[in-house]
Design an enzyme around this catalytic site. Sequence first.
Site, mmCIF file in Angstrom:
data_model
loop_
_atom_site.group_PDB
_atom_site.id
_atom_site.type_symbol
_atom_site.label_atom_id
_atom_site.label_comp_id
_atom_site.label_asym_id
_atom_site.label_seq_id
_atom_site.Cartn_x
_atom_site.Cartn_y
_atom_site.Cartn_z
ATOM 1 C CG PHE A 81 -1.893 1.109 1.265
ATOM 2 C CD1 PHE A 81 -2.858 1.237 0.288
ATOM 3 C CD2 PHE A 81 -1.828 2.064 2.269
ATOM 4 C CE1 PHE A 81 -3.758 2.298 0.310
ATOM 5 C CE2 PHE A 81 -2.718 3.120 2.309
ATOM 6 C CZ PHE A 81 -3.685 3.239 1.325
ATOM 7 C CG ASP A 152 3.913 -1.479 6.541
ATOM 8 O OD1 ASP A 152 3.012 -1.809 7.350
ATOM 9 O OD2 ASP A 152 3.705 -0.731 5.562
ATOM 10 C CG HIS A 155 -1.219 -6.383 5.133
ATOM 11 N ND1 HIS A 155 -0.933 -6.638 3.817
ATOM 12 C CD2 HIS A 155 -1.694 -5.108 5.160
ATOM 13 C CE1 HIS A 155 -1.203 -5.576 3.071
ATOM 14 N NE2 HIS A 155 -1.655 -4.626 3.872
ATOM 15 C CD GLN A 178 -8.383 0.228 6.537
ATOM 16 O OE1 GLN A 178 -7.719 -0.819 6.600
ATOM 17 N NE2 GLN A 178 -9.432 0.364 5.746
ATOM 18 C CE LYS A 181 -4.447 -2.763 6.932
ATOM 19 N NZ LYS A 181 -5.273 -1.954 6.023
ATOM 20 N NE ARG A 210 2.565 17.230 27.622
ATOM 21 C CZ ARG A 210 1.494 17.212 26.821
ATOM 22 N NH1 ARG A 210 1.159 16.090 26.181
ATOM 23 N NH2 ARG A 210 0.751 18.275 26.674
ATOM 24 C CE1 TYR A 217 -0.099 22.858 29.242
ATOM 25 C CE2 TYR A 217 -0.094 22.808 31.641
ATOM 26 C CZ TYR A 217 -0.786 22.753 30.432
ATOM 27 O OH TYR A 217 -2.142 22.608 30.419
ATOM 28 N NE ARG A 227 -3.056 12.632 23.889
ATOM 29 C CZ ARG A 227 -2.643 13.900 23.871
ATOM 30 N NH1 ARG A 227 -1.358 14.190 23.878
ATOM 31 N NH2 ARG A 227 -3.510 14.880 23.852
#
Length: 387
Positions: A81, A152, A155, A178, A181, A210, A217, A227
Amino acid sequence: MNIPSWPQAGEREAELLHMVLESPQWGGFHPFVAEFEQSFAAYQNALYGISAFNGTVTLELALTALGIGPGDEVIVPAISFISSATAISRTGAIPVFVDIEPWSFNIDPNCVRQAVSPKTRAIMAVHFGGTMCDIDSLAAICREYDLSLLEDAAHAHGSEWNGKRAGSFGIAGSFSFQNGKVLSAGEGGILVTSDTDFAGHARSIANHGRIPGQSFYEHYRLGTNFRITGFQAAVLLAQLERLPEQIHHRERNVTLLKNLSAGTPGIVWQTQPSAVTRNSWYLLLGRLRNTQVTRDEFSDRLRAAGVPCAPFYPHVLYRNPLYSGRSCRVTPCPVAEASIQDAFWLPHRLLLADEETIRQTAGLISNALNKIREEPKAPLEATSAVR
Ligand SMILES: Cc1ncc(COP(=O)(O)O)c(C=O)c1O
Protein backbone atom coordinates in the site's frame (compact mmCIF):
# COMPACT_ATOMS: atom_id res chain seq x y z
CA MET A 1 -23.39 -17.98 0.51
CA ASN A 2 -23.08 -16.81 4.06
CA ILE A 3 -20.12 -14.43 4.10
CA PRO A 4 -19.65 -12.50 7.34
CA SER A 5 -19.55 -8.73 7.30
CA TRP A 6 -16.59 -6.80 8.70
CA PRO A 7 -15.85 -5.23 11.15
CA GLN A 8 -17.62 -7.29 13.78
CA ALA A 9 -18.60 -6.17 17.28
CA GLY A 10 -20.43 -7.64 20.24
CA GLU A 11 -21.38 -6.99 23.83
CA ARG A 12 -17.75 -6.75 24.96
CA GLU A 13 -17.09 -3.73 22.72
CA ALA A 14 -20.31 -2.11 23.96
CA GLU A 15 -19.39 -2.77 27.60
CA LEU A 16 -15.89 -1.27 27.31
CA LEU A 17 -17.10 1.67 25.21
CA HIS A 18 -19.67 2.42 27.86
CA MET A 19 -16.97 2.49 30.54
CA VAL A 20 -15.07 5.15 28.59
CA LEU A 21 -18.26 7.09 27.93
CA GLU A 22 -19.03 7.24 31.63
CA SER A 23 -15.49 8.25 32.62
CA PRO A 24 -14.13 11.80 32.80
CA GLN A 25 -11.36 10.91 30.30
CA TRP A 26 -12.33 10.16 26.71
CA GLY A 27 -8.94 10.95 25.25
CA GLY A 28 -5.53 9.33 25.00
CA PHE A 29 -4.96 9.41 28.76
CA HIS A 30 -7.77 6.97 29.48
CA PRO A 31 -6.17 3.92 31.18
CA PHE A 32 -7.50 1.66 28.38
CA VAL A 33 -4.97 3.23 25.98
CA ALA A 34 -1.93 2.19 28.05
CA GLU A 35 -3.57 -1.18 28.79
CA PHE A 36 -4.08 -1.87 25.10
CA GLU A 37 -0.54 -0.73 24.23
CA GLN A 38 0.93 -3.14 26.76
CA SER A 39 -1.38 -6.02 25.82
CA PHE A 40 -0.82 -5.69 22.09
CA ALA A 41 2.96 -5.27 22.42
CA ALA A 42 3.08 -8.42 24.59
CA TYR A 43 0.89 -10.27 22.06
CA GLN A 44 3.42 -9.40 19.34
CA ASN A 45 6.36 -10.46 21.60
CA ALA A 46 7.57 -6.88 22.12
CA LEU A 47 8.10 -4.84 25.28
CA TYR A 48 6.58 -1.48 24.37
CA GLY A 49 3.65 -0.20 22.32
CA ILE A 50 3.15 3.39 21.15
CA SER A 51 -0.31 3.85 19.67
CA ALA A 52 -1.18 6.51 17.10
CA PHE A 53 -4.20 7.51 15.08
CA ASN A 54 -3.34 5.35 12.05
CA GLY A 55 -0.79 2.93 10.63
CA THR A 56 0.62 5.51 8.21
CA VAL A 57 1.75 7.96 10.88
CA THR A 58 3.27 5.10 12.89
CA LEU A 59 5.60 4.44 9.92
CA GLU A 60 6.46 8.14 9.73
CA LEU A 61 6.98 8.19 13.49
CA ALA A 62 9.37 5.23 13.37
CA LEU A 63 11.45 6.74 10.56
CA THR A 64 11.55 10.13 12.32
CA ALA A 65 12.56 8.54 15.62
CA LEU A 66 15.40 6.80 13.74
CA GLY A 67 16.57 10.22 12.52
CA ILE A 68 15.99 9.31 8.87
CA GLY A 69 15.53 12.29 6.56
CA PRO A 70 16.95 14.21 3.59
CA GLY A 71 19.99 12.56 2.01
CA ASP A 72 19.00 9.09 3.23
CA GLU A 73 17.58 6.13 1.30
CA VAL A 74 15.17 3.48 2.57
CA ILE A 75 14.60 0.23 0.65
CA VAL A 76 10.94 -0.74 0.19
CA PRO A 77 9.14 -3.38 -1.91
CA ALA A 78 7.46 -2.24 -5.14
CA ILE A 79 4.28 -4.06 -4.02
CA SER A 80 2.56 -2.60 -0.97
CA PHE A 81 0.00 0.00 0.00
CA ILE A 82 1.21 3.52 -0.74
CA SER A 83 1.90 4.36 2.94
CA SER A 84 5.03 2.17 2.97
CA ALA A 85 6.58 4.52 0.40
CA THR A 86 5.03 7.88 1.30
CA ALA A 87 6.11 7.53 4.93
CA ILE A 88 9.69 7.50 3.61
CA SER A 89 9.14 10.42 1.21
CA ARG A 90 7.47 12.52 3.90
CA THR A 91 10.61 12.40 6.04
CA GLY A 92 12.57 13.81 3.06
CA ALA A 93 14.36 10.49 2.48
CA ILE A 94 14.33 8.62 -0.87
CA PRO A 95 12.36 5.37 -1.27
CA VAL A 96 14.31 2.75 -3.23
CA PHE A 97 11.86 0.35 -4.85
CA VAL A 98 12.94 -3.28 -5.19
CA ASP A 99 11.30 -6.42 -6.55
CA ILE A 100 9.35 -9.11 -4.72
CA GLU A 101 10.03 -12.85 -4.72
CA PRO A 102 8.19 -14.79 -7.46
CA TRP A 103 5.48 -16.46 -5.38
CA SER A 104 5.61 -15.04 -1.85
CA PHE A 105 4.57 -11.46 -2.82
CA ASN A 106 7.22 -10.31 -0.31
CA ILE A 107 10.39 -8.27 -0.76
CA ASP A 108 13.24 -10.27 -2.33
CA PRO A 109 16.34 -10.23 -0.07
CA ASN A 110 18.63 -10.72 -3.10
CA CYS A 111 17.21 -7.57 -4.70
CA VAL A 112 17.56 -5.74 -1.39
CA ARG A 113 21.24 -6.65 -1.19
CA GLN A 114 21.86 -5.37 -4.72
CA ALA A 115 20.06 -2.10 -3.96
CA VAL A 116 22.09 -1.16 -0.85
CA SER A 117 24.10 2.06 -1.37
CA PRO A 118 26.21 4.25 0.91
CA LYS A 119 23.05 6.34 1.51
CA THR A 120 20.89 3.40 2.66
CA ARG A 121 19.74 3.76 6.25
CA ALA A 122 16.92 1.24 6.59
CA ILE A 123 14.93 -1.60 5.04
CA MET A 124 11.14 -1.54 5.24
CA ALA A 125 9.90 -5.15 5.36
CA VAL A 126 6.20 -5.41 4.48
CA HIS A 127 4.60 -8.71 5.56
CA PHE A 128 2.23 -8.74 2.62
CA GLY A 129 -1.24 -10.11 3.26
CA GLY A 130 -0.04 -11.45 6.63
CA THR A 131 2.64 -13.83 5.30
CA MET A 132 5.94 -12.92 6.92
CA CYS A 133 8.92 -11.81 4.80
CA ASP A 134 12.16 -13.78 4.86
CA ILE A 135 13.02 -11.82 7.97
CA ASP A 136 16.18 -13.80 8.78
CA SER A 137 17.80 -12.83 5.47
CA LEU A 138 16.70 -9.21 5.81
CA ALA A 139 18.04 -9.02 9.37
CA ALA A 140 21.37 -10.47 8.19
CA ILE A 141 21.66 -7.77 5.49
CA CYS A 142 20.88 -5.11 8.11
CA ARG A 143 23.63 -6.44 10.39
CA GLU A 144 26.12 -6.59 7.52
CA TYR A 145 25.52 -3.01 6.35
CA ASP A 146 24.54 -1.47 9.71
CA LEU A 147 20.97 -0.67 8.62
CA SER A 148 17.76 -0.42 10.63
CA LEU A 149 15.07 -3.02 9.97
CA LEU A 150 11.55 -1.59 10.16
CA GLU A 151 8.60 -3.98 9.80
CA ASP A 152 5.45 -2.68 8.15
CA ALA A 153 3.19 -5.25 9.80
CA ALA A 154 -0.07 -3.49 8.90
CA HIS A 155 -1.36 -6.88 7.64
CA ALA A 156 0.36 -9.17 10.12
CA HIS A 157 -1.33 -9.06 13.54
CA GLY A 158 -0.46 -12.40 15.14
CA SER A 159 1.71 -13.64 12.24
CA GLU A 160 4.81 -15.60 13.24
CA TRP A 161 8.21 -16.56 11.87
CA ASN A 162 9.58 -19.61 13.68
CA GLY A 163 7.24 -18.97 16.59
CA LYS A 164 8.18 -15.29 17.01
CA ARG A 165 5.62 -12.65 16.13
CA ALA A 166 5.69 -9.92 13.50
CA GLY A 167 7.05 -6.60 14.67
CA SER A 168 9.49 -8.16 17.14
CA PHE A 169 12.40 -8.66 14.70
CA GLY A 170 13.29 -5.13 13.60
CA ILE A 171 13.90 -1.99 15.64
CA ALA A 172 10.12 -1.56 15.44
CA GLY A 173 6.98 -3.01 13.87
CA SER A 174 4.10 -0.86 12.67
CA PHE A 175 0.48 -2.09 12.68
CA SER A 176 -2.75 -0.62 11.32
CA PHE A 177 -6.22 -0.81 12.90
CA GLN A 178 -7.99 0.71 9.90
CA ASN A 179 -11.54 -0.46 9.21
CA GLY A 180 -10.65 -3.51 7.09
CA LYS A 181 -7.74 -4.82 9.16
CA VAL A 182 -8.01 -8.04 11.20
CA LEU A 183 -7.86 -5.94 14.39
CA SER A 184 -9.84 -2.79 13.87
CA ALA A 185 -11.04 0.35 15.58
CA GLY A 186 -12.14 2.02 12.35
CA GLU A 187 -8.81 3.88 12.36
CA GLY A 188 -5.68 3.49 14.47
CA GLY A 189 -2.14 2.20 14.52
CA ILE A 190 0.66 1.17 16.85
CA LEU A 191 4.43 0.84 16.87
CA VAL A 192 5.82 -2.04 18.89
CA THR A 193 9.47 -2.25 19.91
CA SER A 194 11.69 -3.80 22.56
CA ASP A 195 14.32 -1.05 22.35
CA THR A 196 13.92 1.14 25.45
CA ASP A 197 15.65 4.23 24.00
CA PHE A 198 13.74 4.03 20.71
CA ALA A 199 10.45 3.55 22.60
CA GLY A 200 11.07 6.60 24.80
CA HIS A 201 12.04 8.72 21.82
CA ALA A 202 9.05 7.66 19.69
CA ARG A 203 6.60 8.10 22.56
CA SER A 204 7.94 11.55 23.29
CA ILE A 205 7.54 12.63 19.64
CA ALA A 206 3.99 11.21 19.61
CA ASN A 207 3.15 13.15 22.78
CA HIS A 208 4.32 16.72 22.10
CA GLY A 209 7.94 16.09 23.04
CA ARG A 210 7.10 15.42 26.68
CA ILE A 211 9.26 13.22 28.93
CA PRO A 212 7.63 10.96 31.56
CA GLY A 213 7.83 12.38 35.06
CA GLN A 214 8.41 15.94 33.83
CA SER A 215 5.96 18.81 33.78
CA PHE A 216 3.07 18.55 31.31
CA TYR A 217 4.14 21.90 29.86
CA GLU A 218 7.82 21.08 29.37
CA HIS A 219 8.59 20.00 25.79
CA TYR A 220 12.00 18.51 25.07
CA ARG A 221 11.67 17.50 21.43
CA LEU A 222 9.85 18.63 18.34
CA GLY A 223 6.80 16.47 18.86
CA THR A 224 3.17 16.38 17.94
CA ASN A 225 -0.07 14.72 19.03
CA PHE A 226 -0.57 11.23 17.57
CA ARG A 227 -2.74 9.92 20.42
CA ILE A 228 -5.74 7.62 19.93
CA THR A 229 -8.88 8.05 22.04
CA GLY A 230 -10.13 5.90 24.89
CA PHE A 231 -12.96 4.79 22.61
CA GLN A 232 -10.54 3.32 20.08
CA ALA A 233 -8.64 1.56 22.86
CA ALA A 234 -11.90 0.12 24.26
CA VAL A 235 -12.80 -1.38 20.88
CA LEU A 236 -9.26 -2.67 20.33
CA LEU A 237 -9.12 -4.38 23.74
CA ALA A 238 -12.34 -6.22 22.92
CA GLN A 239 -11.17 -7.11 19.40
CA LEU A 240 -7.86 -8.43 20.72
CA GLU A 241 -9.74 -10.95 22.88
CA ARG A 242 -11.25 -12.48 19.72
CA LEU A 243 -8.21 -12.33 17.46
CA PRO A 244 -6.61 -15.72 18.34
CA GLU A 245 -9.81 -17.67 17.65
CA GLN A 246 -10.42 -15.72 14.43
CA ILE A 247 -6.90 -16.57 13.24
CA HIS A 248 -7.53 -20.29 13.94
CA HIS A 249 -10.81 -20.09 12.05
CA ARG A 250 -9.10 -18.50 9.03
CA GLU A 251 -6.25 -21.05 9.18
CA ARG A 252 -8.76 -23.92 9.04
CA ASN A 253 -10.62 -22.36 6.14
CA VAL A 254 -7.48 -21.58 4.15
CA THR A 255 -6.39 -25.22 4.49
CA LEU A 256 -9.85 -26.40 3.42
CA LEU A 257 -10.10 -24.02 0.48
CA LYS A 258 -6.61 -24.90 -0.76
CA ASN A 259 -7.33 -28.64 -0.43
CA LEU A 260 -10.63 -28.31 -2.27
CA SER A 261 -9.08 -26.31 -5.09
CA ALA A 262 -5.95 -28.47 -5.33
CA GLY A 263 -7.41 -30.19 -8.40
CA THR A 264 -8.25 -26.88 -10.08
CA PRO A 265 -5.45 -25.94 -12.44
CA GLY A 266 -4.82 -22.27 -13.03
CA ILE A 267 -4.16 -20.87 -9.57
CA VAL A 268 -0.87 -20.59 -7.70
CA TRP A 269 -1.50 -19.52 -4.12
CA GLN A 270 0.98 -17.29 -2.25
CA THR A 271 3.78 -19.56 -1.01
CA GLN A 272 4.19 -20.04 2.71
CA PRO A 273 7.85 -20.42 3.75
CA SER A 274 8.28 -23.26 6.26
CA ALA A 275 9.41 -20.67 8.85
CA VAL A 276 5.91 -19.12 8.76
CA THR A 277 4.40 -20.79 11.81
CA ARG A 278 1.32 -18.55 11.92
CA ASN A 279 -0.41 -16.22 9.51
CA SER A 280 -3.01 -13.57 10.23
CA TRP A 281 -4.52 -14.44 6.81
CA TYR A 282 -5.45 -10.81 6.23
CA LEU A 283 -5.48 -11.72 2.53
CA LEU A 284 -5.46 -15.00 0.68
CA LEU A 285 -3.41 -14.13 -2.40
CA GLY A 286 -3.07 -16.00 -5.65
CA ARG A 287 -1.86 -15.62 -9.22
CA LEU A 288 -3.43 -17.11 -12.34
CA ARG A 289 -1.23 -19.43 -14.37
CA ASN A 290 -1.62 -21.28 -17.70
CA THR A 291 -5.24 -20.36 -18.16
CA GLN A 292 -7.02 -18.48 -20.91
CA VAL A 293 -9.04 -16.62 -18.28
CA THR A 294 -7.79 -13.14 -17.61
CA ARG A 295 -7.46 -12.08 -14.03
CA ASP A 296 -10.13 -9.41 -14.48
CA GLU A 297 -12.59 -11.91 -16.00
CA PHE A 298 -11.88 -14.27 -13.11
CA SER A 299 -12.39 -11.68 -10.37
CA ASP A 300 -15.47 -10.20 -12.09
CA ARG A 301 -17.06 -13.65 -12.30
CA LEU A 302 -16.34 -14.43 -8.66
CA ARG A 303 -17.78 -11.10 -7.54
CA ALA A 304 -20.86 -11.63 -9.70
CA ALA A 305 -21.31 -15.00 -7.94
CA GLY A 306 -21.09 -13.29 -4.54
CA VAL A 307 -17.44 -14.02 -3.65
CA PRO A 308 -15.54 -10.87 -2.61
CA CYS A 309 -12.46 -11.08 -4.84
CA ALA A 310 -10.21 -8.09 -5.57
CA PRO A 311 -8.08 -7.85 -8.72
CA PHE A 312 -4.92 -6.76 -6.86
CA TYR A 313 -3.39 -3.26 -7.11
CA PRO A 314 -3.66 -1.39 -10.43
CA HIS A 315 0.10 -0.68 -10.50
CA VAL A 316 3.36 -1.07 -8.63
CA LEU A 317 4.11 1.73 -6.17
CA TYR A 318 6.55 3.66 -8.36
CA ARG A 319 4.00 3.90 -11.18
CA ASN A 320 1.72 6.05 -9.05
CA PRO A 321 1.52 9.58 -10.51
CA LEU A 322 3.10 10.78 -7.26
CA TYR A 323 6.41 9.14 -8.10
CA SER A 324 6.67 10.46 -11.64
CA GLY A 325 7.32 13.88 -10.12
CA ARG A 326 9.04 12.95 -6.89
CA SER A 327 12.48 11.63 -6.06
CA CYS A 328 12.79 7.90 -5.79
CA ARG A 329 15.14 5.18 -7.03
CA VAL A 330 13.68 2.27 -8.98
CA THR A 331 15.52 -1.02 -9.44
CA PRO A 332 14.26 -3.64 -11.94
CA CYS A 333 11.00 -5.17 -10.69
CA PRO A 334 9.84 -7.75 -13.30
CA VAL A 335 8.05 -9.98 -10.77
CA ALA A 336 6.14 -7.10 -9.20
CA GLU A 337 5.16 -5.80 -12.65
CA ALA A 338 3.94 -9.27 -13.73
CA SER A 339 1.91 -9.77 -10.55
CA ILE A 340 -0.05 -6.60 -11.33
CA GLN A 341 -1.41 -8.43 -14.39
CA ASP A 342 -2.40 -11.77 -12.89
CA ALA A 343 -2.76 -11.54 -9.09
CA PHE A 344 -5.92 -11.37 -6.98
CA TRP A 345 -6.87 -11.55 -3.34
CA LEU A 346 -9.69 -12.89 -1.20
CA PRO A 347 -10.31 -10.89 1.99
CA HIS A 348 -10.20 -12.22 5.54
CA ARG A 349 -13.94 -11.87 6.13
CA LEU A 350 -14.52 -14.63 3.56
CA LEU A 351 -12.12 -16.82 5.54
CA LEU A 352 -14.30 -16.34 8.63
CA ALA A 353 -17.23 -18.00 6.86
CA ASP A 354 -18.67 -21.45 7.71
CA GLU A 355 -17.44 -24.65 6.10
CA GLU A 356 -20.34 -24.87 3.63
CA THR A 357 -19.58 -21.36 2.30
CA ILE A 358 -15.93 -22.28 1.81
CA ARG A 359 -16.99 -25.41 -0.11
CA GLN A 360 -19.25 -23.27 -2.30
CA THR A 361 -16.40 -20.79 -2.82
CA ALA A 362 -14.10 -23.58 -4.02
CA GLY A 363 -16.77 -24.63 -6.53
CA LEU A 364 -17.25 -21.06 -7.74
CA ILE A 365 -13.48 -20.63 -8.18
CA SER A 366 -13.40 -23.74 -10.32
CA ASN A 367 -16.43 -22.51 -12.33
CA ALA A 368 -14.92 -19.06 -12.84
CA LEU A 369 -11.93 -20.73 -14.52
CA ASN A 370 -13.77 -23.52 -16.36
CA LYS A 371 -16.74 -21.63 -17.66
CA ILE A 372 -14.60 -19.23 -19.58
CA ARG A 373 -12.43 -22.02 -20.98
CA GLU A 374 -15.52 -23.81 -22.31
CA GLU A 375 -17.08 -20.70 -23.86
CA PRO A 376 -17.17 -21.13 -27.66
CA LYS A 377 -15.77 -18.34 -29.76
CA ALA A 378 -19.32 -17.59 -30.95
CA PRO A 379 -18.98 -14.82 -33.56
CA LEU A 380 -16.27 -16.65 -35.54
CA GLU A 381 -18.14 -19.97 -35.48
CA ALA A 382 -21.35 -18.26 -36.59
CA THR A 383 -19.67 -16.50 -39.48
CA SER A 384 -18.08 -19.67 -40.81
CA ALA A 385 -21.41 -21.56 -40.48
CA VAL A 386 -23.18 -19.01 -42.71
CA ARG A 387 -20.51 -19.41 -45.37
C1 LIG B 1 0.99 -2.40 4.02
C2 LIG B 1 0.29 -1.21 4.66
N1 LIG B 1 1.03 -0.32 5.34
C3 LIG B 1 0.46 0.74 5.94
C4 LIG B 1 -0.89 0.97 5.87
C5 LIG B 1 -1.46 2.20 6.48
O1 LIG B 1 -2.37 1.99 7.48
P1 LIG B 1 -3.52 3.05 7.81
O2 LIG B 1 -4.61 2.88 6.83
O3 LIG B 1 -3.92 2.70 9.21
O4 LIG B 1 -2.91 4.41 7.74
C6 LIG B 1 -1.71 0.05 5.19
C7 LIG B 1 -3.17 0.27 5.13
O5 LIG B 1 -3.94 -0.35 4.48
C8 LIG B 1 -1.10 -1.06 4.55
O6 LIG B 1 -1.83 -1.94 3.85
